[in-house]
Design a protein around this motif. Structure first.
Motif, PDB file in Angstrom:
ATOM      1  N   HIS A 117     -18.739 -19.457  -3.073  1.00  0.00           N
ATOM      2  CA  HIS A 117     -19.658 -19.324  -4.201  1.00  0.00           C
ATOM      3  C   HIS A 117     -20.866 -18.524  -3.721  1.00  0.00           C
ATOM      4  O   HIS A 117     -21.693 -19.033  -2.949  1.00  0.00           O
ATOM      5  N   LEU A 118     -20.986 -17.303  -4.159  1.00  0.00           N
ATOM      6  CA  LEU A 118     -22.071 -16.455  -3.657  1.00  0.00           C
ATOM      7  C   LEU A 118     -23.447 -16.980  -4.038  1.00  0.00           C
ATOM      8  O   LEU A 118     -24.436 -16.701  -3.356  1.00  0.00           O
ATOM      9  N   LEU A 158     -25.707  -5.196  -4.237  1.00  0.00           N
ATOM     10  CA  LEU A 158     -24.592  -4.265  -4.393  1.00  0.00           C
ATOM     11  C   LEU A 158     -25.089  -2.844  -4.657  1.00  0.00           C
ATOM     12  O   LEU A 158     -24.542  -1.868  -4.129  1.00  0.00           O
ATOM     13  N   ARG A 159     -26.150  -2.753  -5.432  1.00  0.00           N
ATOM     14  CA  ARG A 159     -26.712  -1.429  -5.727  1.00  0.00           C
ATOM     15  C   ARG A 159     -27.233  -0.779  -4.438  1.00  0.00           C
ATOM     16  O   ARG A 159     -26.994   0.407  -4.192  1.00  0.00           O
ATOM     17  N   GLU A 160     -27.896  -1.558  -3.607  1.00  0.00           N
ATOM     18  CA  GLU A 160     -28.413  -1.044  -2.333  1.00  0.00           C
ATOM     19  C   GLU A 160     -27.287  -0.578  -1.415  1.00  0.00           C
ATOM     20  O   GLU A 160     -27.435   0.419  -0.696  1.00  0.00           O
ATOM     21  N   GLU A 161     -26.174  -1.280  -1.438  1.00  0.00           N
ATOM     22  CA  GLU A 161     -25.058  -0.969  -0.544  1.00  0.00           C
ATOM     23  C   GLU A 161     -24.034  -0.031  -1.186  1.00  0.00           C
ATOM     24  O   GLU A 161     -22.973   0.218  -0.605  1.00  0.00           O
ATOM     25  N   ASN A 162     -24.352   0.465  -2.371  1.00  0.00           N
ATOM     26  CA  ASN A 162     -23.479   1.421  -3.063  1.00  0.00           C
ATOM     27  C   ASN A 162     -22.099   0.830  -3.349  1.00  0.00           C
ATOM     28  O   ASN A 162     -21.070   1.490  -3.172  1.00  0.00           O
ATOM     29  N   PHE A 163     -22.089  -0.426  -3.807  1.00  0.00           N
ATOM     30  CA  PHE A 163     -20.859  -1.093  -4.227  1.00  0.00           C
ATOM     31  C   PHE A 163     -20.771  -1.109  -5.750  1.00  0.00           C
ATOM     32  O   PHE A 163     -21.791  -1.146  -6.450  1.00  0.00           O
ATOM     33  N   VAL A 164     -19.546  -1.127  -6.252  1.00  0.00           N
ATOM     34  CA  VAL A 164     -19.279  -1.413  -7.656  1.00  0.00           C
ATOM     35  C   VAL A 164     -18.875  -2.882  -7.756  1.00  0.00           C
ATOM     36  O   VAL A 164     -18.040  -3.352  -6.967  1.00  0.00           O
ATOM     37  N   GLY A 165     -19.469  -3.617  -8.690  1.00  0.00           N
ATOM     38  CA  GLY A 165     -19.184  -5.040  -8.843  1.00  0.00           C
ATOM     39  C   GLY A 165     -18.303  -5.313 -10.047  1.00  0.00           C
ATOM     40  O   GLY A 165     -18.492  -4.726 -11.115  1.00  0.00           O
ATOM     41  N   PHE A 166     -17.354  -6.226  -9.873  1.00  0.00           N
ATOM     42  CA  PHE A 166     -16.429  -6.598 -10.949  1.00  0.00           C
ATOM     43  C   PHE A 166     -16.585  -8.089 -11.231  1.00  0.00           C
ATOM     44  O   PHE A 166     -16.490  -8.921 -10.331  1.00  0.00           O
ATOM     45  N   GLY A 173       0.814  -1.207   0.000  1.00  0.00           N
ATOM     46  CA  GLY A 173       0.000   0.000   0.000  1.00  0.00           C
ATOM     47  C   GLY A 173       0.846   1.254   0.000  1.00  0.00           C
ATOM     48  O   GLY A 173       0.525   2.246  -0.669  1.00  0.00           O
ATOM     49  N   GLN A 174       1.967   1.232   0.747  1.00  0.00           N
ATOM     50  CA  GLN A 174       2.887   2.365   0.771  1.00  0.00           C
ATOM     51  C   GLN A 174       3.533   2.585  -0.589  1.00  0.00           C
ATOM     52  O   GLN A 174       3.993   3.695  -0.888  1.00  0.00           O
ATOM     53  N   GLN A 175       3.536   1.544  -1.413  1.00  0.00           N
ATOM     54  CA  GLN A 175       4.154   1.619  -2.736  1.00  0.00           C
ATOM     55  C   GLN A 175       3.120   1.753  -3.844  1.00  0.00           C
ATOM     56  O   GLN A 175       3.414   1.488  -5.017  1.00  0.00           O
ATOM     57  N   GLY A 176       1.892   2.158  -3.480  1.00  0.00           N
ATOM     58  CA  GLY A 176       0.905   2.540  -4.480  1.00  0.00           C
ATOM     59  C   GLY A 176      -0.119   1.498  -4.870  1.00  0.00           C
ATOM     60  O   GLY A 176      -0.971   1.775  -5.728  1.00  0.00           O
ATOM     61  N   VAL A 177      -0.085   0.322  -4.268  1.00  0.00           N
ATOM     62  CA  VAL A 177      -1.063  -0.714  -4.586  1.00  0.00           C
ATOM     63  C   VAL A 177      -2.348  -0.435  -3.803  1.00  0.00           C
ATOM     64  O   VAL A 177      -2.296  -0.072  -2.621  1.00  0.00           O
ATOM     65  N   THR A 178      -3.493  -0.592  -4.443  1.00  0.00           N
ATOM     66  CA  THR A 178      -4.778  -0.453  -3.748  1.00  0.00           C
ATOM     67  C   THR A 178      -5.389  -1.834  -3.543  1.00  0.00           C
ATOM     68  O   THR A 178      -5.135  -2.766  -4.321  1.00  0.00           O
ATOM     69  N   PHE A 179      -6.222  -1.938  -2.496  1.00  0.00           N
ATOM     70  CA  PHE A 179      -6.815  -3.217  -2.131  1.00  0.00           C
ATOM     71  C   PHE A 179      -8.325  -3.082  -2.044  1.00  0.00           C
ATOM     72  O   PHE A 179      -8.853  -2.056  -1.610  1.00  0.00           O
ATOM     73  N   ALA A 180      -9.008  -4.146  -2.465  1.00  0.00           N
ATOM     74  CA  ALA A 180     -10.469  -4.127  -2.487  1.00  0.00           C
ATOM     75  C   ALA A 180     -11.011  -5.501  -2.109  1.00  0.00           C
ATOM     76  O   ALA A 180     -10.269  -6.472  -1.949  1.00  0.00           O
ATOM     77  N   ASN A 181     -12.326  -5.584  -2.013  1.00  0.00           N
ATOM     78  CA  ASN A 181     -13.066  -6.688  -1.399  1.00  0.00           C
ATOM     79  C   ASN A 181     -13.327  -7.825  -2.396  1.00  0.00           C
ATOM     80  O   ASN A 181     -13.806  -7.602  -3.508  1.00  0.00           O
ATOM     81  N   HIS A 182     -13.034  -9.043  -1.939  1.00  0.00           N
ATOM     82  CA  HIS A 182     -13.303 -10.254  -2.730  1.00  0.00           C
ATOM     83  C   HIS A 182     -14.120 -11.248  -1.896  1.00  0.00           C
ATOM     84  O   HIS A 182     -14.048 -12.447  -2.129  1.00  0.00           O
ATOM     85  N   THR A 183     -14.872 -10.729  -0.927  1.00  0.00           N
ATOM     86  CA  THR A 183     -15.606 -11.446   0.123  1.00  0.00           C
ATOM     87  C   THR A 183     -14.627 -11.926   1.203  1.00  0.00           C
ATOM     88  O   THR A 183     -13.409 -11.937   0.996  1.00  0.00           O
ATOM     89  N   GLN A 184     -15.159 -12.333   2.325  1.00  0.00           N
ATOM     90  CA  GLN A 184     -14.311 -12.794   3.419  1.00  0.00           C
ATOM     91  C   GLN A 184     -13.492 -14.007   3.016  1.00  0.00           C
ATOM     92  O   GLN A 184     -12.302 -14.090   3.305  1.00  0.00           O
ATOM     93  N   ASP A 185     -14.135 -14.982   2.343  1.00  0.00           N
ATOM     94  CA  ASP A 185     -13.529 -16.302   2.229  1.00  0.00           C
ATOM     95  C   ASP A 185     -13.706 -16.976   0.876  1.00  0.00           C
ATOM     96  O   ASP A 185     -13.607 -18.206   0.779  1.00  0.00           O
ATOM     97  N   HIS A 186     -13.957 -16.189  -0.173  1.00  0.00           N
ATOM     98  CA  HIS A 186     -14.009 -16.713  -1.537  1.00  0.00           C
ATOM     99  C   HIS A 186     -15.046 -17.829  -1.710  1.00  0.00           C
ATOM    100  O   HIS A 186     -14.816 -18.849  -2.353  1.00  0.00           O
ATOM    101  N   LEU A 222     -16.410  -4.754  -5.127  1.00  0.00           N
ATOM    102  CA  LEU A 222     -16.469  -6.195  -4.884  1.00  0.00           C
ATOM    103  C   LEU A 222     -16.187  -6.937  -6.178  1.00  0.00           C
ATOM    104  O   LEU A 222     -16.886  -6.740  -7.172  1.00  0.00           O
ATOM    105  N   ALA A 223     -15.168  -7.784  -6.158  1.00  0.00           N
ATOM    106  CA  ALA A 223     -14.938  -8.723  -7.256  1.00  0.00           C
ATOM    107  C   ALA A 223     -15.633 -10.027  -6.887  1.00  0.00           C
ATOM    108  O   ALA A 223     -15.326 -10.633  -5.859  1.00  0.00           O
ATOM    109  N   TYR A 224     -16.604 -10.438  -7.705  1.00  0.00           N
ATOM    110  CA  TYR A 224     -17.354 -11.658  -7.417  1.00  0.00           C
ATOM    111  C   TYR A 224     -16.427 -12.879  -7.471  1.00  0.00           C
ATOM    112  O   TYR A 224     -15.759 -13.107  -8.495  1.00  0.00           O
TER     113      TYR A 224
END
Length: 352
Positions: free
Chosen positions: A151-152, A205-213, A136-149, A190-192
């Motif tokens: 099958h949603l 996702l729309r209700e929670e104001n998330f962008v889905g990938f 993160g200090q070197q410019g990488v960003t992190f985002a959500n892939h669910t807690q434990d991967h 969120l990446a599915y």
């Protein structure tokens, strides 16, 4: 009474301006997982392959943008650079840091990793929170892939729709909070896992104001559905630079309507979706659709096209219908549409 030459010129000018704006509102997102020679080939690139991809981006003048910058611009209907690309990794594997991160730093390309907080520092092949802090200090960003991967789409025994969605909502929001506590920000991306989703998860996702990938092919634009944005897989069989370069130069297909309301398919055969296409920069006779790499017939009526899937069998797992068409104004660049399809097996299980 005929149309004057002046009126025609104005109309043509307006159409050209609209097309130019549409061409300037496109971006491509690449999706990787492992950077290693000893990991599953289907989700892996070697360090040499990754370097060749990045070298191509640099040599051909692509603008590699931070993912948040691309998403913000498109969400606000702002133009992007002519060849805008964002780089993403899923699953938070440690080989990204060991083998990929030094190369990406060498090219000074920003990128985003979608991680599963419950697995960070727990599984030996995962990044640690210290790794994440350093990157993160070197410019990488992190985002959500669910807690434990998980099958949603998989419901627990006896679970109804309301209970299922409540469980998934809790998983996503708790992962987002844990990640925010560690990195100091919340992108609400969120990446599915496995790229799987349906209309219920999109609504959540729309209700929670998330962008889905998602994980189906295609460029994205301001007109894309921000609950399921396309990303081009760039590992395994998709790592070939000769085919990847066509995808990197692609444009988002201007689909106005799609008869398929859900990517979940329970039928034994591929569906035949009907699409309404904006034809301002597309010639119908150059529009092609593919299933399993083979061309399938299409049927046009004005600006509506039906993909004639015929009697092709739809097997359990993840499938796609891909359609492409060259731009009239920039024939070396192709509009790209992909319809993902998810089918459970006979026991109602979703395959890894």
């Amino acid at each position: 009474m005929g149309v004057s030459v002046k009126t025609l010129k104005i109309c043509l000018l307006l159409m050209c301006c609209w097309i130019n704006q549409a061409l300037a509102s496109n971006g491509v997102i690449l999706q990787y997982h492992h950077v290693a020679d000893d990991t599953p080939p289907v989700t892996s690139v070697s360090a040499e392959q990754l370097r060749s991809h990045l070298q191509y981006l640099q040599d051909e003048g692509f603008d590699v943008l931070p993912l948040p910058d691309m998403i913000k611009a498109l969400a606000e209907n702002q133009p992007l650079p002519d060849k805008a690309v964002a780089i993403t990794f899923d699953d938070g594997y440690r080989d990204i840091l060991q083998n990929g991160h030094p190369i990406l730093r060498e090219f000074a390309f920003p990128y985003t990793i979608f991680v599963n907080p419950a697995q960070i520092g727990v599984q030996s092949d995962q990044l640690s929170w210290d790794d994440i802090a350093l990157m993160g200090q070197q410019g990488v960003t992190f985002a959500n892939h669910t807690q434990d991967h998980i099958h949603l789409l998989q419901r627990l025994p006896g679970e109804d729709t309301q209970q299922w969605l409540a469980r998934i909502r809790n998983n996503i929001l708790s992962a987002e909070q844990q990640l925010a506590d560690k990195v100091g920000y919340s992108l609400r991306y969120l990446a599915y896992p496995y790229g799987e989703y349906d209309e219920n998860l999109q609504a959540l996702l729309r209700e929670e104001n998330f962008v889905g990938f998602a994980q189906f092919s295609g460029a994205i634009s301001s007109a894309s559905d921000f609950t399921a944005l396309a990303r081009f897989p760039a590992a395994g069989i998709y790592a070939n630079l000769q085919t990847l370069r066509v995808k990197l130069n692609s444009l988002a297909m201007p689909v106005l309507t799609n008869s398929l309301s859900s990517p979940v398919a329970l039928e034994s055969q591929f569906p035949s979706p009907q699409l309404t296409i904006d034809l301002a920069d597309i010639r119908p006779h150059q529009f092609r659709c593919y299933i399993n790499g083979d061309v399938v017939d299409t049927q046009w009526q004005e600006n509506q096209v039906t993909v004639l899937s015929g009697d092709l069998a739809l097997n359990p797992g993840r499938s796609r219908i891909n359609c492409t068409a060259p731009s009239k104004r920039r024939p070396t660049r192709y509009y790209w549409f992909s319809q993902p399809l998810f089918k459970p097996d006979q026991n109602g299980r979703w395959r890894d």
